[in-house]
Design a protein around this motif. Structure first.
Motif, short mmCIF file in Angstrom:
data_model
loop_
_atom_site.label_atom_id
_atom_site.label_comp_id
_atom_site.label_asym_id
_atom_site.label_seq_id
_atom_site.Cartn_x
_atom_site.Cartn_y
_atom_site.Cartn_z
N SER A 79 0.81 -1.22 0.00
CA SER A 79 0.00 0.00 0.00
C SER A 79 0.84 1.27 0.00
O SER A 79 0.29 2.37 -0.17
CB SER A 79 -0.92 0.01 1.22
OG SER A 79 -0.18 -0.09 2.43
N THR A 151 -9.85 -1.47 -5.18
CA THR A 151 -8.88 -0.57 -4.57
C THR A 151 -9.13 -0.41 -3.08
O THR A 151 -8.21 -0.10 -2.32
CB THR A 151 -8.93 0.82 -5.24
OG1 THR A 151 -10.29 1.30 -5.22
CG2 THR A 151 -8.45 0.75 -6.68
N ASP A 152 -10.38 -0.64 -2.64
CA ASP A 152 -10.68 -0.51 -1.22
C ASP A 152 -10.12 -1.66 -0.39
O ASP A 152 -10.16 -1.61 0.85
CB ASP A 152 -12.20 -0.42 -1.01
CG ASP A 152 -12.95 -1.62 -1.56
OD1 ASP A 152 -12.41 -2.30 -2.47
OD2 ASP A 152 -14.08 -1.88 -1.10
N ILE A 154 -6.86 -2.79 -0.84
CA ILE A 154 -5.40 -2.72 -0.78
C ILE A 154 -4.92 -2.71 0.67
O ILE A 154 -4.02 -3.47 1.05
CB ILE A 154 -4.88 -1.47 -1.53
CG1 ILE A 154 -5.24 -1.56 -3.02
CG2 ILE A 154 -3.36 -1.35 -1.35
CD1 ILE A 154 -4.89 -0.29 -3.80
N HIS A 180 -5.80 -3.90 -9.23
CA HIS A 180 -6.83 -3.35 -8.35
C HIS A 180 -7.84 -2.53 -9.16
O HIS A 180 -7.47 -1.61 -9.88
CB HIS A 180 -6.19 -2.48 -7.27
CG HIS A 180 -5.47 -3.27 -6.23
ND1 HIS A 180 -4.09 -3.28 -6.11
CD2 HIS A 180 -5.93 -4.12 -5.28
CE1 HIS A 180 -3.74 -4.10 -5.12
NE2 HIS A 180 -4.85 -4.60 -4.59
N THR A 181 -9.10 -2.89 -9.03
CA THR A 181 -10.15 -2.24 -9.81
C THR A 181 -10.74 -1.05 -9.08
O THR A 181 -10.82 -1.03 -7.84
CB THR A 181 -11.29 -3.24 -10.11
OG1 THR A 181 -11.84 -3.72 -8.87
CG2 THR A 181 -10.76 -4.42 -10.90
N GLY A 182 -11.17 -0.05 -9.88
CA GLY A 182 -11.82 1.11 -9.32
C GLY A 182 -13.22 0.79 -8.80
O GLY A 182 -13.79 -0.27 -9.10
N ARG A 223 -8.87 0.15 -13.67
CA ARG A 223 -8.34 0.84 -12.49
C ARG A 223 -9.17 2.08 -12.12
O ARG A 223 -9.05 2.60 -11.01
CB ARG A 223 -6.89 1.28 -12.73
CG ARG A 223 -5.89 0.16 -12.87
CD ARG A 223 -4.48 0.70 -12.96
NE ARG A 223 -3.51 -0.35 -13.21
CZ ARG A 223 -2.92 -1.08 -12.27
NH1 ARG A 223 -3.23 -0.87 -11.01
NH2 ARG A 223 -2.05 -2.02 -12.59
N GLN A 225 -12.60 4.61 -11.58
CA GLN A 225 -13.98 4.55 -11.11
C GLN A 225 -14.90 4.52 -12.33
O GLN A 225 -14.63 5.14 -13.35
CB GLN A 225 -14.31 5.77 -10.25
CG GLN A 225 -13.59 5.79 -8.91
CD GLN A 225 -13.97 7.00 -8.07
OE1 GLN A 225 -14.51 7.96 -8.58
NE2 GLN A 225 -13.68 6.94 -6.79
#
Length: 407
Positions: A79, A151-152, A154, A180-182, A223, A225
């Protein structure tokens, strides 16, 4: 959740697992080779926790077991945060026996109303993070290729997965690449259960075909939003429908010469399977996907191909051999690229050959009516076909038809 629903925990888990599998199938997501269940791997988790205690990176307090983050040198690497940053910016689960505020639970002592299993520290249940790292390493081994998630996740979840796995193995990395996806936005706000602004996949799939939702999801960078709205889904449906319209028209124009979809879309980059423009579009597609899975640019390559291919339809339908060959080549490239992205593009017709024959026959009757100056009858045939979702376009080389509308 089982307490809220008044059901057995296994029943609740089974219900939501089935709903998840059903939604994923509707979206065209292939099922995993192994569907690992946390409750079937409790012994593996207990063994891993015992190993972490032996390595002096975990400790037990009154039936709870915690990972000691200060004893793992690489904590925060994923992170990009220091321990001080983490303490300042994150919610920390309190516990009187913790040696350091950021230490996280590997095992939690049993609580009333919660499922529990036996362990060397008494009955309890595993922490959230240990489940994922133990099952990942069990089936994929250390240093597997790709780990995904939002992403939340990580921090702390993925950071804790890394710490557990690498501390236990005494080696790194846990995973070689992280994708990591948005987050999904509802307007200007993140979609969240706590806010109540959630659109269930099953509800969306009741209004839009799975492949349209899949197109919407692939329309931007994974990645970034992405905004969920009826307008965005309608745009995706329109773009997807242009693909299907092209495909129906190409099938009609080429007949038996229309290429079969490849058994597998996998092939070596730079192979000579396609000539000319077909290969050029495939190369663009491959370069886009090699650029951090740039699916938006990959879709753009497909749409540019369709735009060129549409220009060959009239010539191919009227018997021009050059246009027919180019259309067949572009159609083959189209099927390969859309296949890589998981699109089946089902035909609107149950039997497209039978449908095509019937429509062609009706168009012959319409043309005969026009020749006989029975224009009212010709218009009736056109209007009837239109009401059934068949669009007619009169061209210098004769009438062309395509399946229109639909979802």
């Amino acid at each position: 959740r089982s307490n809220v629903e008044g059901s057995d925990p296994q029943e609740v888990a089974g219900k939501y697992a089935l709903a998840f599998e059903r939604d994923m199938a509707a979206l065209g997501v292939e099922p995993p080779d192994i569907l690992a269940l946390a409750t079937k791997h409790i012994e593996d988790m207990v063994t891993a926790i015992e190993g972490l205690i032996e390595r002096n990176v975990a400790y037990e307090v009154d039936g709870d077991v915690f990972f000691a983050v200060e004893r793992f040198e690489g904590y925060g690497r994923l992170s990009g945060r220091s321990l001080d940053d983490m303490r300042a910016g994150e919610r920390i689960e309190p516990h009187a026996g913790k040696k350091y505020p950021l230490d996280f639970a590997l095992w939690k002592a049993a609580q009333p109303g919660e499922p529990s299993w036996p362990s060397p520290w008494g009955r309890g249940r595993p922490g959230w993070h240990i489940e994922c790292s133990v099952m990942s390493v069990k089936y994929l081994g250390m240093s597997f290729d790709i780990h995904t998630g939002g992403t939340d996740l990580i921090f702390p979840h993925h950071e804790n997965e890394v710490a557990q796995a690498e501390a236990l193995a005494g080696a790194e990395p846990f995973a070689r690449h992280w994708l990591h996806t948005g987050m999904v936005q509802m307007g200007d706000t993140k979609m969240s259960k706590s806010l109540g602004n959630v659109a269930l996949a099953s509800d969306v799939l009741a209004r839009y075909p799975g492949e349209v939702v899949r197109y919407w999801a692939l329309g931007g960078s994974y990645r970034s939003q992405v905004t969920f709205s009826d307008g965005a889904l309608a745009d995706a449906r329109g773009a997807y429908q242009r693909w299907r319209t092209f495909l129906e028209a190409a099938r009609h124009a080429l007949g038996d010469r229309f290429p079969r979809p490849p058994d597998t879309p996998r092939r070596r980059v730079g192979s000579d399977r396609f000539d000319g423009e077909g290969e050029a579009y495939v190369q663009r597609f491959v370069e886009a996907m090699d650029d951090d899975f740039n699916s938006a640019q990959a879709l753009a390559a497909i749409h540019d191909l369709v735009r060129e291919a549409n220009g060959t339809l009239e010539g191919a339908q009227s018997g021009d051999a050059k246009d027919a060959q180019l259309l067949a080549t572009l159609s083959e490239a189209f099927l390969e690229m859309t296949g890589v992205l998981g699109f089946d593009l089902p035909s609107d017709a149950v039997d497209s050959e039978l449908l095509g024959g019937l429509i062609d026959y009706l168009l012959e009757l319409r043309e005969q009516a026009r020749s006989d100056k029975s224009f009212e009858r010709a218009d009736e045939i056109r209007d009837k076909l239109s009401s059934l979702g068949v669009a007619i376009e009169d061209t210098p080389s004769g009438a062309r038809w395509r399946i229109s509308g639909g979802s």
